[in-house]
Structure formats: C-alpha cells, structure tokens
Design an enzyme around this catalytic site. Sequence first.
Site, PDB file in Angstrom:
ATOM      1  N   HIS A 138       0.740  -1.097   0.122  1.00 41.44           N
ATOM      2  CA  HIS A 138       0.089  -0.143   0.217  1.00 41.44           C
ATOM      3  C   HIS A 138       0.716   1.283   0.063  1.00 41.44           C
ATOM      4  O   HIS A 138       2.208   1.285   0.217  1.00 41.44           O
ATOM      5  CB  HIS A 138      -1.040   0.110   1.383  1.00 41.44           C
ATOM      6  CG  HIS A 138      -0.161   0.130   2.409  1.00 41.44           C
ATOM      7  ND1 HIS A 138       0.339   1.089   3.094  1.00 41.44           N
ATOM      8  CD2 HIS A 138       0.031  -1.287   3.284  1.00 41.44           C
ATOM      9  CE1 HIS A 138       0.956   0.684   4.274  1.00 41.44           C
ATOM     10  NE2 HIS A 138       0.646  -0.563   4.532  1.00 41.44           N
ATOM     11  N   LYS A 168      12.683  -6.016   9.914  1.00 36.80           N
ATOM     12  CA  LYS A 168      12.017  -6.951   8.703  1.00 36.80           C
ATOM     13  C   LYS A 168      12.848  -8.191   8.797  1.00 36.80           C
ATOM     14  O   LYS A 168      12.319  -9.368   8.285  1.00 36.80           O
ATOM     15  CB  LYS A 168      12.250  -6.544   7.560  1.00 36.80           C
ATOM     16  CG  LYS A 168      11.405  -5.020   7.260  1.00 36.80           C
ATOM     17  CD  LYS A 168      10.004  -5.149   7.870  1.00 36.80           C
ATOM     18  CE  LYS A 168       9.390  -3.818   7.952  1.00 36.80           C
ATOM     19  NZ  LYS A 168       8.106  -3.858   8.643  1.00 36.80           N
TER      20      LYS A 168
END
Length: 438
Positions: free
Chosen positions: A51, A262
């Site tokens: 997004h 991450k």
Amino acid sequence: MQLKDPLILESHYDLDIRKSWGAYSPFYSVQEYIPPPDGCELTQVNILQRHGARFPTFGASINIVSAVRKLQSVDEYAHPAMEFLSSFVYTLGINDLVPSGALQSYQAGATVFERYGDLVNADNLPFVRASSGVRVVDSANNWTAGFSAASHHKYNPPLSVILSEEGNDTLENHMCPNAGTSAAQTAEWLAIYAPPITARLNSWAPGANLTDPETSALISLCAFHTAASASPSAKLNALSPFCALFTPSDFASFDYYYDLDKYYNTGYGAPRGLGRVQGVGYVNELLARLTRSPVRDETQTNRTLDADPVTFPLNRTIYADFSHDNTMVAIFGALGLFRQPRALSTTQPDAQRTWRTHEMVPFSGRMVVEKLACEDGGEYVRILVNDALQPLSFCASEGDRFGVGSCTLSAFIESQSYARSNGGGDWERCFPRLNFNN
C-alpha cells in the site's frame, strides 16, 4: 483515501534523505527498468505491491505523541532547530493513506499500463486482489484508477477480490501463531544508536527527558509528517521540520533499525525460522498462475476462492495483488530472494548487505514477476523488485543466454521446493502443540 482522477505528476524526491527511512521511505526505482532481452516477448506479468504512504499506526503514534508533548512542554529551547515546536500542532491520523500515498498507487497503475499495456484488451483486463485492510483496498482502487486513466479510460479493471484479514489470506501474515517478533534484535540496535541522539535532543530541549524509543519515534515522524504534508499538486514537497533535528548518520542508523526489524520478523532471521513460511501460500498461487494449473497449497490460501475461476482465474496476462510490507518480506524469503551470506548483526551494520528495507518494501514498493516466451521455444521467468532485476542465483544458470536474472520456467518451478512442500515442515510448527496428558 481514494483519488478519483488526478493528473499524473512527476515525483521529485531528495532521495539522499528519503531513502533512509526504512519501511517509511517513498517508492523509487532502485534501477532503471530493463526491458526483456531480444528474442523474448512478455506473456504474463504478476505484480505484488505494498500500500501507499500512510499515517502512523496506533502503536507507533503512542511514542510519537509522547515525544512531541515532551518537547513542547519545555520552558525554552537551546537550539534554533527546535523553535518550530512552539507553534506546531500535531494533526496526523491513524493507519489511513495520505494523499501522497494515494498518488503513489495511482502512478504505479499508470506505469503498468505504459509498460505492459500491449498485454491487455477488453476481454483480458488485469485481475486485481487486495487484502482487506482499508489502506490496502484504497491502494488497489487507486492503482486501477491510474491504469484506467493511462489507457484514456479504455480499460477499466475492477478490484475483483478482497481477502479478509480475519480468514485465510495470502496477502497478510497473520496465520502463524508460533511466529516470534524482531523485538529483541531491534532493541539491541536501538540501545547502541539512539542514546547519543537522545542526549543531543535533550540538550536542545532542556527538561524534555526524551527516551530512546521516543527518539526513534521522532525520526519516523520526519517521514510521516513529510508524507502527510505533501501536496499531490506540488512538483517538489519540502521535508518536515522534524527532519532538521537529525543528521545523515542518524537516518542511516534508523534505516538499519528497519533492516533488522524486517529480517528478524518475517525474513530469514525470524525466531524459530518461521518468517518465510508465511509467504508460502502466495508463492504457490504464483506458481499456479505461471503454469496455468490449479493451486496446490495447504498453508495460507483460501481454498474456496482459489478453486473458483471467477475469483482465481488462470487465463489472465496481468495480475496485481496488494499487501503489506511484512507479508512481502516473507514472500521474498519463501522465493529465495535477498539471501545474505550471514545473519544481520545487531551491533554492526554490514555495508555490503543487500538486505535494505528501503529498497525492498518502501511505501508502494512492488515485486514484478515477468513470464517470457523466447525464440528458442522456451518459457522464462524474471523477477524485478522496485524495477531492480533480481539475479535469481537459485535457478539462473539455464537462462543466462537471455541475460542475467532470467530462469527457464521449469527451473524456476523446480527451485521453489520450499513452497511446493508447504514450507518443508515449517507450517506445522506455526501452531501450538496440544498436550492432552494430565
């Protein structure tokens, strides 16, 4: 937020600063796009996209708001960079897209039409899916609007499937209860890089008593406030005044914080080795599309939707899926992308690492898997992440004749044994073992 039909505008970024914001960096092309090699033509494109830029999440907002309040509570500032806080009003929302984030997805859709428009016609529009988070759905709708506008509204692809984040969803990593987090690794790095910055800020705002987590939150506010303040009609958007509180070295350390986040959350270093298994379902859907065969998966897929040609067609030439950064990192791991020769250090960044979050999953970041038909009669696969052609060392030897980064389709399928085996036993380890003994 959803843009209706704005002008397509050229993006101008001071990338030296903005690509040091980790997962909060804006999209940019890591390399110039390289067209398919001579003798090959595109036959299918699979897009996986994050997004667009958003407001902070609720959890992130807690430290941001606390830090701003502390800075605004002091009697006097000892450095002119702090003076803007005297009249600053915090107005950022929670979670939703900001206008610049909506524009990112719109421009991405336009780029796909400009690059791959020859693959579509009125009977073969892009097939678009999104995970059900509001910002993800809005990004998908802005992408379709951009694609439509670039075609002069000749081709108007709909958002065909929204995958509920409460159920089986290959575009959201929420189905592995035993998966750990990156909290320990990021805390170790925070304790190294943040204290000198915290001390400096506290000396500039005597009495603020900022903590290290609040300092990190203020660095993120540089990114969030810049994105939220950006005007879609401006060719050059100014950086937030919060950015002037930090040095390039500060931003580099913050950037590495998200590399660790991450890598140790859903990447190769995840606790218990349960990071990349959370991307297996999507990889198996990708293999089904590339081979035009039914999905074979026993992990995150929605079996009902994937068995229906209406909700999972196998005859399209462009597929676009909209997701989140942590999910995309898991998918990269499941595929075998961005492997590191050694685990990322929590105390000393490796300057040679290729695991750089701002190059992998910035806001509106995307992976594109291209399928090619070549003059030798074979089919090949290429993968690009933010336009950078990936080396595909796990299968590339057979495709070298058509350039670095290409694999034969059969070699690529063969290389995906981790996904085809449903994670090689890792999926079963995602779930607590029940003990029926008293």
